[in-house]
Design an enzyme around this catalytic site. Structure first.
Site, PDB file in Angstrom:
ATOM      1  N   GLY A  17     -65.435 -92.290  71.555  1.00 11.83           N
ATOM      2  CA  GLY A  17     -65.892 -91.096  70.844  1.00 11.83           C
ATOM      3  C   GLY A  17     -66.004 -91.383  69.359  1.00 11.83           C
ATOM      4  O   GLY A  17     -65.244 -92.200  68.817  1.00 11.83           O
ATOM      5  N   SER A  18     -66.968 -90.744  68.716  1.00 12.69           N
ATOM      6  CA  SER A  18     -67.229 -91.061  67.302  1.00 12.69           C
ATOM      7  C   SER A  18     -67.720 -89.834  66.554  1.00 12.69           C
ATOM      8  O   SER A  18     -68.584 -89.931  65.689  1.00 12.69           O
ATOM      9  CB  SER A  18     -68.276 -92.164  67.212  1.00 12.69           C
ATOM     10  OG  SER A  18     -69.433 -91.741  67.930  1.00 12.69           O
ATOM     11  N   GLY A  19     -67.161 -88.667  66.916  1.00 11.45           N
ATOM     12  CA  GLY A  19     -67.478 -87.457  66.156  1.00 11.45           C
ATOM     13  C   GLY A  19     -66.634 -87.419  64.886  1.00 11.45           C
ATOM     14  O   GLY A  19     -66.142 -88.446  64.397  1.00 11.45           O
ATOM     15  N   GLY A  22     -63.083 -88.399  66.027  1.00 11.39           N
ATOM     16  CA  GLY A  22     -63.140 -89.720  66.652  1.00 11.39           C
ATOM     17  C   GLY A  22     -63.305 -90.807  65.592  1.00 11.39           C
ATOM     18  O   GLY A  22     -62.605 -91.829  65.610  1.00 11.39           O
ATOM     19  N   LYS A 276     -54.562 -73.184  71.047  1.00 12.65           N
ATOM     20  CA  LYS A 276     -54.637 -72.612  69.691  1.00 12.65           C
ATOM     21  C   LYS A 276     -56.085 -72.384  69.285  1.00 12.65           C
ATOM     22  O   LYS A 276     -56.365 -71.583  68.388  1.00 12.65           O
ATOM     23  CB  LYS A 276     -53.875 -73.476  68.683  1.00 12.65           C
ATOM     24  CG  LYS A 276     -54.396 -74.901  68.493  1.00 12.65           C
ATOM     25  CD  LYS A 276     -55.601 -75.039  67.596  1.00 12.65           C
ATOM     26  CE  LYS A 276     -56.130 -76.448  67.537  1.00 12.65           C
ATOM     27  NZ  LYS A 276     -57.400 -76.558  66.794  1.00 12.65           N
ATOM     28  N   ARG A 342     -62.524 -75.499  61.858  1.00  8.44           N
ATOM     29  CA  ARG A 342     -63.895 -75.078  62.199  1.00  8.44           C
ATOM     30  C   ARG A 342     -63.941 -73.844  63.090  1.00  8.44           C
ATOM     31  O   ARG A 342     -64.782 -72.959  62.874  1.00  8.44           O
ATOM     32  CB  ARG A 342     -64.630 -76.245  62.903  1.00  8.44           C
ATOM     33  CG  ARG A 342     -64.847 -77.446  62.033  1.00  8.44           C
ATOM     34  CD  ARG A 342     -65.394 -78.620  62.817  1.00  8.44           C
ATOM     35  NE  ARG A 342     -64.485 -79.039  63.887  1.00  8.44           N
ATOM     36  CZ  ARG A 342     -64.662 -80.090  64.665  1.00  8.44           C
ATOM     37  NH1 ARG A 342     -65.738 -80.852  64.501  1.00  8.44           N
ATOM     38  NH2 ARG A 342     -63.796 -80.403  65.604  1.00  8.44           N
ATOM     39  N   GLN A 371     -64.512 -76.208  70.100  1.00  5.09           N
ATOM     40  CA  GLN A 371     -63.822 -76.311  71.390  1.00  5.09           C
ATOM     41  C   GLN A 371     -63.306 -74.961  71.872  1.00  5.09           C
ATOM     42  O   GLN A 371     -63.058 -74.769  73.051  1.00  5.09           O
ATOM     43  CB  GLN A 371     -62.659 -77.287  71.274  1.00  5.09           C
ATOM     44  CG  GLN A 371     -63.086 -78.694  70.903  1.00  5.09           C
ATOM     45  CD  GLN A 371     -63.631 -79.452  72.089  1.00  5.09           C
ATOM     46  OE1 GLN A 371     -62.929 -80.200  72.725  1.00  5.09           O
ATOM     47  NE2 GLN A 371     -64.885 -79.239  72.406  1.00  5.09           N
TER      48      GLN A 371
END
Ligand SMILES: NC(=O)c1ccc[n+]([C@@H]2O[C@H](COP(=O)([O-])OP(=O)(O)OC[C@H]3O[C@@H](n4cnc5c(N)ncnc54)[C@H](O)[C@@H]3O)[C@@H](O)[C@H]2O)c1
Ligand SMILES: O=P(O)(O)OC[C@H](O)CO
Length: 417
Positions: A17-19, A22, A276, A342, A371
């Site tokens: 993952g590379s967000g 990530g 959360k 966010r 999320q």
């Protein structure tokens, strides 16, 4: 030490993952692998979901000979050592290697760090199955849960069951852009060292603690996060590697600006991080409506009670409630998520603009994911199937607001007897 007396191999690390998070985690573990060449291979593979990116004329990497022709994100990362789309303006260590191929990125890696939005878990694990080393161990940095019609699983459990490996969890009050800028924060890593990994190289860490949940102590077979015998037959980490215990994970993740607490409560760390996000949406909604800290405090308090109730109800065997009170993955994450992250920021914006949160995600986030939206949907679907949704009124109200069936101003009346 091996039976022959020496450790021969180093742990190879892959970040899947590379967000926004990530890439930040790839940066910090790459700094650590360079610092501990005795334990880790220096290069860190980072799997990138490949996409085409155009560098504008205002980019410091703009190349007039390429102009506005889109380029592969992996090429940009490997050339300029910057993830211009998901973590702009942060210099990545040169030992972070962007790789668009999942099988190639995880090949021979003994440590897999899972770090992408949880909705992609099924598809990514499908591609990983059969391609990861059987002795690999995982850490999931993903905040979410996996829900099917009749069950709820931690993401780390899903990864472990699908890939036939053991997986722990990392979660805390962590805002990627702040950590990428090396502003200090804390995190919690839950890792329940599998019994089969303890016979080799000496057992515990330097404090004599291998990291075994109390329920798991003395277990000869591996127990899952719920303290039940795991259906997964684990392959031990070969004795030629340094023992994969709390000490090694601490050295991999800890940075001067990233204080790590190692625990064994995978359930508490995972549920705190996942649930959360529902509460953060509620905080954004009430603040967008014009209410302030007193309303948000009521939401956070009620939210934490619902998280604890949920953990007690569905994960009673191994939950350690002190995680919620004592660890960054508990109240720490709740506070930062409801005031600065966010899910809070954009749910506030949605109410202020009078549009749906889903529309804000599409128009404002440039590919990043909230999320809280999918987690709310999944958790409510799971609760509703059991007739339990009324026991979780805050979770339920967030679902109603997402559907635009409940108004924010109706929230207080839902809590009146
Ligand atoms: N960003 C933070 O501050 C932060 C901090 C702590 C934890 N987390 C958690 O970390 C996890 C990852 O979040 P993030 O911020 O790195 O992600 P992000 O929100 O930046 O998500 C975008 C990522 O999803 C990828 N993607 C898009 N479509 C895809 C597909 N079809 N298949 C696979 N990948 C696809 C993109 O390439 C990109 O890497 C989440 O669970 C999040 O809750 C985030
Ligand atoms: O930006 P968010 O809302 O995805 O939250 C980031 C982290 O989970 C905060 O700890």
């Amino acid at each position: 030490m091996t039976a022959a007396g020496s450790v021969q191999q180093k742990h190879k690390v892959t970040v899947i993952g590379s967000g926004n998070w990530g890439t930040t985690v790839a940066k910090l573990v790459a700094e650590s692998t360079a610092e501990h060449p005795d334990l880790f291979e220096t290069d860190v593979q980072m799997w990138v979901y490949e996409e085409q990116v155009t560098l504008g004329e205002d980019s410091p990497h703009y190349d007039a000979s390429i102009g506005s022709t889109p380029q592969k994100l992996t090429s940009i990362i490997n050339t300029y050592h910057e993830n211009v789309k998901y973590l702009p303006k942060i210099a990545l260590p040169h030992n972070v290697v962007a790789n668009p191929s999942l099988p190639d990125a995880v090949k021979d890696s003994s440590i897999l760090i899972f770090n992408f939005p949880h909705e992609f878990i099924g598809n990514i694990c499908k591609q990983l199955k059969g391609n990861v080393a059987p002795y690999a161990r995982g850490i999931s940095c993903i905040k979410g849960v996996s829900v099917t019609d009749d069950a709820i699983e931690l993401i780390s459990e899903y990864i472990g069951d699908t890939l036939g490996i053991y997986c722990g969890a990392l979660s805390g009050a962590n805002i990627a852009s702040e950590i990428a800028n090396e502003m200090w924060c804390e995190t919690t890593i839950a890792y329940n060292t599998p019994a089969c990994d303890l016979h080799q190289n000496g057992n515990g860490d330097s404090n004599g603690f291998a990291g075994i949940h109390p329920v798991h102590k003395n277990a000869l077979i591996h127990l899952n996060a719920r303290g039940q015998p795991s259906s997964t037959q684990l392959t031990p980490v070969p004795a030629s590697y340094p023992t994969l215990n709390h000490d090694v994970f601490y050295k991999l993740f800890s940075r001067p600006y990233f204080t790590v607490s190692m625990v064994s409560d995978v359930v508490g760390v995972s549920l705190g991080g996942a649930l959360k996000n529902i509460v953060a949406l509620a905080c954004g909604f009430v603040e967008g409506h014009g209410w302030n800290m007193t309303a948000k405090t009521a939401v956070m308090r009620r939210g934490m009670l619902e998280i604890i109730a949920f953990a007690r109800e569905f994960f009673p065997e191994t939950i350690e409630e002190k995680t919620f009170w004592e660890e960054s993955a508990g109240w720490g994450d709740m506070i930062v998520s409801c005031t600065a992250a966010r899910n809070w920021r954009y749910s506030k914006m949605a109410v202020e603009r009078g549009v749906s949160l889903q529309e804000i995600e599409r128009t404002e986030l440039n590919g990043q994911k909230l999320q809280g939206i999918s987690t709310t949907r999944e958790v409510i679907k799971f609760l509703r199937a059991r007739g339990f949704e009324d026991k979780y009124p805050l979770f339920k109200v967030v679902d109603g607001i997402l559907d635009q069936k409940v108004k924010v101003e109706d929230i207080p009346s839902l809590f009146r007897k």
